[in-house]
Design an enzyme around this catalytic site. Structure first.
Site, short mmCIF file in Angstrom:
data_model
loop_
_atom_site.label_atom_id
_atom_site.label_comp_id
_atom_site.label_asym_id
_atom_site.label_seq_id
_atom_site.Cartn_x
_atom_site.Cartn_y
_atom_site.Cartn_z
N SER A 153 2.88 -7.51 -7.28
CA SER A 153 3.29 -9.03 -7.41
C SER A 153 2.19 -9.74 -8.57
O SER A 153 1.25 -10.19 -8.25
CB SER A 153 3.00 -9.52 -6.20
N SER B 231 -0.98 -0.86 -10.54
CA SER B 231 -0.57 0.20 -10.03
C SER B 231 -1.79 1.27 -9.98
O SER B 231 -2.63 1.10 -11.09
CB SER B 231 0.37 0.64 -11.05
N GLY B 232 -2.10 1.92 -9.00
CA GLY B 232 -3.31 2.78 -8.81
C GLY B 232 -4.74 1.99 -8.46
O GLY B 232 -5.57 2.61 -8.36
N SER B 233 -4.29 0.67 -8.01
CA SER B 233 -5.49 0.08 -7.70
C SER B 233 -5.80 0.34 -6.23
O SER B 233 -7.05 -0.18 -5.92
CB SER B 233 -5.31 -1.62 -7.81
N GLY B 234 -4.87 0.80 -5.49
CA GLY B 234 -5.35 1.41 -4.19
C GLY B 234 -4.64 0.44 -2.93
O GLY B 234 -4.96 0.52 -1.80
P1 ADP Z 1 -1.46 1.44 -5.53
O1 ADP Z 1 -0.55 1.36 -4.10
O2 ADP Z 1 -1.97 0.32 -5.90
O3 ADP Z 1 -0.61 1.84 -6.77
P2 ADP Z 1 -2.43 3.61 -4.58
O4 ADP Z 1 -3.19 3.64 -3.18
O5 ADP Z 1 -1.15 4.36 -4.51
O6 ADP Z 1 -2.27 2.71 -5.47
O7 ADP Z 1 -3.20 5.03 -5.40
C1 ADP Z 1 -4.68 4.72 -5.57
C2 ADP Z 1 -5.22 6.24 -5.94
O8 ADP Z 1 -6.57 6.05 -5.94
C3 ADP Z 1 -4.85 6.95 -4.72
O9 ADP Z 1 -4.63 8.53 -5.03
C4 ADP Z 1 -6.33 7.15 -3.87
O10 ADP Z 1 -6.36 8.55 -3.43
C5 ADP Z 1 -7.35 6.94 -5.18
N1 ADP Z 1 -8.47 6.37 -4.58
C6 ADP Z 1 -9.78 6.95 -4.95
N2 ADP Z 1 -10.91 6.21 -4.63
C7 ADP Z 1 -10.18 5.15 -3.88
C8 ADP Z 1 -10.59 4.05 -2.72
N3 ADP Z 1 -11.88 3.76 -2.86
N4 ADP Z 1 -9.71 3.32 -2.31
C9 ADP Z 1 -8.36 3.47 -2.38
N5 ADP Z 1 -7.85 4.56 -3.40
C10 ADP Z 1 -8.76 5.23 -4.00
#
Ligand code: ADP
Length: 206
Positions: free
Chosen positions: A106, A34-37
């Site tokens: 996953s 979670s939070g990996s992008g």
């Molecule tokens: P996930 O879907 O894996 O839970 P999210 O995409 O919801 O992750 O969250 C990723 C967070 O990290 C977002 O708040 C996004 O704006 C931030 N972020 C900062 N830098 C990046 C980057 N290079 N790539 C993707 N997200 C990033």
């Protein structure tokens, strides 16, 4: 139960459906903490492909859990069924000729393998979001890590539930060192190199 159901071979094949779209159907499976992008990169890629005239569809955790899978909880059986249905839906969308982007944590190799096995070789593209836990936790876009650390969410991946790292992902992205644009560029390059998209049509300016 399915023994009396006969698969109808459709006259219009998936290749027929994909050809005028200048693409070959495939599934990009974004996996990671979670939070990996996952959502951010899947959405940015979706926009980039759409702007170039390709036909895509994005599935992510929330839209599926609110609809198709709202009868499922988080038990082991339900979790497996959740992924199985997502895999089957992704498959139907690729049969329609689309490039499908699916973003789900996953965490288990067996679940990802189950989906991979639904697809012909080369059509399942595992995109491992290899962003360190510290970065994900610092971002904490939904405040979930804070809750998990406080014991308010149990079995949270990366905290008190494991994430099994993909051994041979097709693409590995670390968003702590790569920008969104760099990640999207890497994925577009992958699709072009594997001839899953062909000579990009003129970019449609938004
Ligand atoms: P996930 O879907 O894996 O839970 P999210 O995409 O919801 O992750 O969250 C990723 C967070 O990290 C977002 O708040 C996004 O704006 C931030 N972020 C900062 N830098 C990046 C980057 N290079 N790539 C993707 N997200 C990033």
């Amino acid at each position: 139960m399915t023994e009396n159901i006969v698969w109808h071979h459709q006259k219009v094949t998936r290749a027929d459906r994909a050809a005028p779209k200048n693409q070959s159907p495939c599934l990009l499976w974004f996996t990671g903490l979670s939070g990996s992008g996952k959502s951010t990169i899947a959405n940015a890629l979706d926009v980039a492909l759409y702007d170039r005239g390709y036909h895509t569809f994005l599935l992510d955790g929330d839209n599926v859990r609110h609809g198709l899978n709202k009868d499922l909880g988080f038990s082991d059986d339900d979790r497996i069924e959740n992924i199985r249905r997502i895999g089957e839906v992704s498959k139907l969308f690729t049969d329609a000729g689309l490039i499908v982007l699916s973003a789900f944590i996953s965490p288990f190799t067996s679940d990802r393998r189950l989906v991979r096995n639904l697809f012909p070789a080369g059509e399942f593209i595992e995109v491992f979001m290899d962003t360190p836990l510290e970065t994900c936790e610092r971002r904490d876009p939904k405040g979930l890590y804070e809750k998990a650390r406080a014991g308010k969410i149990k079995h949270f991946t990366g905290i008190d539930s494991p994430y099994e790292v993909p051994e041979r992902p097709e693409v590995r992205l670390d968003t702590s060192t790569m920008s969104v644009e760099e990640c999207v560029e890497r994925l577009i390059r992958y699709l072009l190199d594997r001839q899953l998209i062909f000579s990009p049509p003129q970019s449609l300016q938004r």
